[in-house]
Design an enzyme around this catalytic site. Structure first.
Site, PDB file in Angstrom:
ATOM      1  N   GLU A 130      38.937  37.540  37.657  1.00 32.16           N
ATOM      2  CA  GLU A 130      39.106  36.243  38.319  1.00 32.16           C
ATOM      3  C   GLU A 130      38.502  35.092  37.519  1.00 32.16           C
ATOM      4  O   GLU A 130      39.084  34.003  37.443  1.00 32.16           O
ATOM      5  CB  GLU A 130      38.515  36.260  39.727  1.00 32.16           C
ATOM      6  CG  GLU A 130      39.314  37.090  40.727  1.00 32.16           C
ATOM      7  CD  GLU A 130      39.087  38.590  40.591  1.00 32.16           C
ATOM      8  OE1 GLU A 130      38.161  38.985  39.847  1.00 32.16           O
ATOM      9  OE2 GLU A 130      39.832  39.360  41.213  1.00 32.16           O
TER      10      GLU A 130
ATOM     11  N   HIS B   2      37.456  40.003  53.163  1.00 28.88           N
ATOM     12  CA  HIS B   2      38.875  39.713  52.937  1.00 28.88           C
ATOM     13  C   HIS B   2      39.442  38.787  54.012  1.00 28.88           C
ATOM     14  O   HIS B   2      40.628  38.803  54.291  1.00 28.88           O
ATOM     15  CB  HIS B   2      39.699  41.008  52.906  1.00 28.88           C
ATOM     16  CG  HIS B   2      39.441  41.849  51.700  1.00 28.88           C
ATOM     17  ND1 HIS B   2      38.285  42.585  51.540  1.00 28.88           N
ATOM     18  CD2 HIS B   2      40.176  42.072  50.582  1.00 28.88           C
ATOM     19  CE1 HIS B   2      38.322  43.229  50.381  1.00 28.88           C
ATOM     20  NE2 HIS B   2      39.465  42.932  49.771  1.00 28.88           N
TER      21      HIS B   2
END
Ligand SMILES: Cc1ncc(C[n+]2csc(CCOP(=O)(O)OP(=O)(O)O)c2C)c(N)n1
Ligand SMILES: [Mg+2]
Lengths: 329, 414, 324
Positions: C60, C129
């Protein structure tokens, strides 16, 4: 790598050019050191005195369209990539007319017009920027390449590992240049990184070269070869340049952590002295060297004067640059 | 049924004319214990917790939080335990016993809103809780928020309340009168109380609030006392005996005669003093003090005079020690030098009575034959703590004092 | 006019943008071959080729860092971070690089990148999440933050985001990907920073963004028979946000509630409340209320998450309070 070309094979004009470019960086930083001590340069500055062969050797192998992402010790990268001297001094002295309008200072000198994507205050952060820039070159098929300059300290940053991986996966046109000066702030490399950069590159399948970073001819020769390969589409390369940081991590650092013997040996590694020795062996009139020195000094004097004459940056103009103005879109 | 009484807006500072209820801590129907905080009253910058004087139950809240009302305005009615608060007269008790119906409560609330309207011009610093929009609309329509009845939570004035006030012509008229009266010159001036004033105010408020006073008054013929004083002083110039010294002796003797009068109420217990100590009110530049003469039953009149003079001098020169200020069950407050007939005083905290002595007046009284006889009389008012005295024992004490004043020769016999 | 799913609307915007401008490139984890973890980028690799549509390794920091460098070198990268929770790893690239490059380089360059990422709970994805972290980005000068509430807005706002010269965080909502909504291809573009009055009303204004707008509309519908008229303002973008529209609505209703799925503490709602209590002070006829998630991580179990997420009932309770 093939062995270094004999000094004799390098044209005199090129020797003098390397000399002049290294001297520019050296003298500019020496002057900054003084200006900093005198309080004319605010903030804190990291000098690359002793490392000039790396930036000059590498950038001499580049074209203006190539892009470069740098780190906190980026004066040499900026000047040798072509950032104009006066606007450089104006910036570091925090003036409106500086290349970045006095917003960035020493740690953020950038000039898009010469492919200088900026010095960077975050260790390792310039590396993925260069990867992205290389991606742009690849997608646009413009023949340019990107260069990431980073120190040995950045080897411990995860983003470097990710960047090696991504550049290798995507065969990006990028040259990773590790300026290994043996120190990461106040810690020796050996206490920071339990591998070496070429081994790491090898793991990702990235070929690498290793040169004496105090020898501008060696650096330039190696860099030129790698740049040619990269431009030909061979994907990323790593160039490790072993060099020496003469001054403290930042100006004002008394370097108590370094052995006296190490400090005493630093002049032996001076890349400019080394080049002067080479020059003196060739039949080059001394007055040419003297003339170069004179020119550099005059340019720097003029730049410092320009810096002093600059205006304090305008706050509202600065604030207006947080987002792109609608008219510009 | 235990008596229902009004809780009124207390006067919490010398300069206090009105207070804002910032919070009701006890809700209607809730019971409370003595010294529980019942509500919080805000004055200028201070929030004061108002404690219950005794155990009881809160009935109706008449003034909701956020409202500002004048001192003395009834705020709520409540049942206070089984102990009557003596100052509440039977009529008030009766009247309030019937104010439990909701309509009455509304009527009461409206009445207080009226009170507030009328005092609005002086309510310069009282906090009115209103929404920003309500304030803006009020300003634009020249409506004084002090006259608007709040319908929002926590007594907050909302925009619709101000609109209702605009619609209500009558309220506008009332207001314009109120505004006209509020010429800047007419506004009271204010200053902060000195620390002495604040302390005295607090002490007196506490005493008046926490001690259930009742008052008994009579007149004493002071003719004999005058004569005695004259004789004593003419016999020995150095004695310099005053009427007050003789009254002290009269009260001392009355204390001996009425054991109950030498008792005080302390933290739910009745303490009886073994010595005869009497406070005497002395006014000085710094204010009023009540130093206590100790063991006076053992002193002759000459010694009483000497001790009283010394103590008064200490008070006037600010040399009283805290020892001088403690003890005793009663105090004599003699206002004879001023023009007053009857003086009902506040009992000093920790004591159970105080004797207010008025000026001596010449007055014709019928003698045994019904012929007018010129007398010299002083008005006596005994303020009694109802926790110690009842009417009978209070009267007995007062009558002893009166008798000792009227037959003063007995004061010379120890 | 047809109904289109949210995911498809995003896909169509990417498709249109790529067709219109060869500088637009996409990269992210599993977005090319697999068509995206939520199918949002399906078909684009086939259409535009592997130069412009790329799968990245799970990196990322480098995905976003490279997007910054690419944006500074002539591309308009649209990168995807699979779950908004993972932006923590890319924070340096967004906060220290993308957001500041234009400013600190004296206006020499812009950074035209879009970071697409889904936030939000409701699918029992658990604490790592489900988060709504948009306030972090809205706090950073130099970034823009867009949070569309329906397919049509998602489509139009994404096109605007891609054309925007500055870095834009484009927040999608994984619970909404499969939701259908009216879609008119001919609708006009949305200028980032303009709110939309999703429902007009007189008594109270609910300001919201993203999926929570639908919660607000649901509450408004429930309250209508009780003669309580609720206005719902869909911010559409939270940085910049449309102060003027919110203020105008407040000036009509005089009561304000801010609703978002994110934790209320130090959130977007706090900013809106602070701003309105300043510039809208004299309009207020009641305290401003915030409705959002409690100060705790998003729990996993269905029953826990249901309790955690702000719903129409919570909104109705807040409406009742401001109308008291
Ligand atoms: C992310 C981050 N961590 C730490 C620092 C503080 N820091 C600045 S320079 C530096 C050492 C870097 O060493 P190296 O990369 O070898 O560069 P050199 O200073 O030797 O040129 C550190 C730790 C930083 N700027 N950024
Ligand atoms: Mg180093």
């Amino acid at each position: 790598m093939s062995p270094t070309k004999s000094d004799n094979s390098v044209p005199i004009s090129q020797l003098l050019e390397f000399y002049e470019r290294m001297l520019l960086v050296r003298e500019a930083e020496n002057r900054l050191s003084k200006l900093f001590a005198d309080g004319e340069v605010p903030g804190f500055i990291h000098l690359s005195v002793g490392q000039e062969a790396v930036c000059v050797g590498v950038t001499s192998a580049l074209e203006t369209r190539d892009t470069l992402a740098s780190n906190h010790r980026g004066h040499g990268h900026a000047l040798s990539k072509g950032v104009e001297l006066n606007s450089f001094f104006l910036e570091v002295m925090g003036k409106e007319e500086g290349i970045c309008g006095g917003r960035g200072g020493s740690m953020h000198v950038a000039d898009m017009s010469v492919g200088m994507l900026g010095a960077n205050g975050i260790v390792g952060a310039g590396i993925p920027l260069a990867v992205g820039s290389a991606l742009a070159h690849q997608v646009q098929e413009n023949g340019a390449i990107a260069v990431a300059f980073f120190g040995d300290g950045a080897l411990a940053e995860g983003v470097l590992h990710e960047s090696f991986n991504l550049a290798a996966l995507w065969k990006l046109p990028i040259l990773f240049v590790c300026e290994n000066n043996g120190w990461s702030e106040f810690s020796p490399t050996g206490r920071q990184f339990n591998a070496n950069v070429r081994e790491l590159a090898g793991v990702f399948g990235i070929p690498s070269a290793f040169v004496d970073g105090d020898d501008v001819l060696a650096v330039n020769e190696a860099a030129s070869e790698l740049v040619t390969a990269i431009r030909a589409g061979e994907g990323p390369y790593v160039l490790e340049c072993v060099t020496h940081r003469v001054r403290g991590h930042f100006e004002g650092d008394p370097q108590k952590y370094r052995a006296e013997s190490e400090i005493n040996s630093l002049p032996d590694h001076d890349p400019i002295t080394k080049l002067e020795t080479i020059i003196s062996k060739r039949r080059i009139p001394k007055k040419e060297v003297v003339a170069i020195r004179g020119t550099i000094e005059a340019r720097i004097n003029a730049a410092v004067e320009a810096g002093r004459g600059g205006n304090a940056p305008d706050f509202s103009r600065a604030k207006a640059d947080v987002y792109t103005a609608v008219e510009e879109v | 049924m235990s008596p229902v009484t009004n809780l009124t807006m207390p006067k919490l500072g010398l300069t206090m004319t009105e207070g804002t209820i910032s919070e009701w801590v006890v809700s209607p129907g809730d019971s409370f214990k003595k010294n529980d905080v019942v509500l919080v009253v805000e004055t200028e910058k201070i929030a004061n917790e108002i404690e219950a004087p005794a155990d009881g139950v809160l009935h109706d809240i008449l003034v909701v939080a956020g409202e500002t009302v004048a001192v003395g305005t009834p705020l709520a009615n409540w049942d206070v335990g089984a102990t009557a608060i003596p100052e509440v007269s039977a009529e008030i008790e009766e009247a309030n016993a019937t104010t439990h119906e909701p309509e009455k409560e509304t009527a009461a609330a409206t009445a207080f809103a009226e009170v507030r309207k009328n005092t609005a011009s002086g309510a310069k610093s009282a906090r009115i809780v209103a929404t920003p929009l309500a304030r803006r609309i009020a300003l634009q329509n020249d409506i004084d928020l002090a006259g608007v009845i709040a319908s929002g939570p926590k007594g907050r004035i909302k925009a619709e309340d101000v609109r209702a006030a605009i619609a209500d012509d009558a309220s506008r008229v009332t207001l314009s009168c109120g505004v006209a009266a509020a010429s800047p010159d007419a506004l009271p001036s204010r200053r902060a109380a000195t620390s002495y004033e604040a302390a005295a105010a607090r002490r007196l408020s506490e005493a008046k609030r926490d001690t259930p006073h009742f008052y008994l008054s009579t007149e004493a013929d002071a003719g004999a006392l005058f004569l005695l004083r004259q004789q004593l002083n003419s016999d020995n110039e150095n004695l310099n005996i005053s009427i007050n010294h003789l009254i002290i002796a009269a009260v001392a003797r009355a204390l001996k005669e009425n054991e109950i009068a030498n008792c005080v109420w302390r933290d739910g217990e009745i303490v009886t003093y073994g010595t005869t100590d009497i406070g005497m009110a002395v006014s000085s530049d710094k204010g009023l003090f009540a130093p206590v003469l100790k063991d006076i039953d053992r002193l002759g009149i000459a010694s009483i005079a000497k001790a009283a003079r010394e103590l008064a001098e200490k008070a006037r020169t600010g040399q009283l020690t805290s020892d001088d200020l403690i003890g005793g069950s009663t105090t004599i407050s003699n206002a004879g030098m001023f023009d007053v007939t009857y003086m009902g005083s506040i009992i000093n905290p920790g004591q159970s009575s105080i004797l207010g002595v008025g000026s001596i007046r010449e007055i014709f009284r019928p003698d045994e034959l019904g012929q007018p006889e010129l007398r010299q009389e002083m008005g006596l008012v005994l303020s009694c703590d109802h926790r110690i005295f009842d009417g009978v024992s209070g009267l007995a004490f007062l009558n002893s004092i009166k008798a000792n004043i009227e037959k003063p020769l007995r004061l010379l016999v120890s | 006019m047809a109904d289109v799913r949210y995911a498809k609307a995003v896909n169509m915007a990417l498709d249109d943008a790529m067709a219109a401008d060869p500088a637009v490139v996409l990269f992210g984890e599993d977005i090319a071959e697999a068509g995206g973890p939520f199918g949002v980028t399906r078909g684009l690799l086939e259409k535009y080729g592997d130069r412009r549509v790329r799968d990245t390794p799970i990196s990322e920091a480098t995905i976003v860092g490279a997007a910054v460098g690419a944006a500074m070198s002539g591309l308009k990268p649209v990168v995807e971070i699979m779950f908004m929770d993972f932006v923590t790893i890319a924070m340096d690239a967004m906060v220290n690089q993308a957001a500041k490059a234009r400013f600190m380089f004296g206006g020499q360059c812009s950074v035209p990148l879009v970071l697409r990422t889904p936030h939000g709970g409701g699918v029992n994805a658990g604490p790592q999440h489900s988060q709504c972290l948009e306030a972090w980005f809205a706090h950073i000068p130099g970034l823009k933050v867009v949070v569309p509430s329906n397919p049509s807005d998602a489509n139009r706002l994404l096109k605007s985001a891609i054309m925007d010269p500055d870095p834009v965080v484009f927040v999608e909502n994984k619970a909404m990907y499969s939701l259908k909504g009216e879609f008119d291809d001919a609708s006009e573009t949305i200028v980032i920073g303009t709110a939309h009055v999703a429902r007009s009303g007189d008594d109270v204004t609910i300001v919201s963004y993203g999926a929570a707008v639908n919660t607000a509309l649901q509450a408004a519908e429930t309250l209508a028979p009780r003669d309580i008229s609720v206005e719902v303002v869909d911010l559409r973008s939270i940085q910049p946000w449309d102060e003027a529209t919110v203020l105008a609505s407040l000036a009509r209703t005089h009561r304000l509630i801010v609703l978002h799925e994110a934790v209320t503490a130090f959130g977007v709602g706090a900013e809106i409340v602070a701003r309105m209590s300043d510039i809208g002070f004299d309009e207020l006829d009641a305290p401003i209320k915030r409705v959002g998630a409690p100060f705790m991580p998003t729990p996993f179990a269905k029953s826990l998450e249901n309790q955690y997420l702000p719903n129409a009932k919570d909104v109705i309770a807040a409406v009742e309070q401001v109308l008291a």
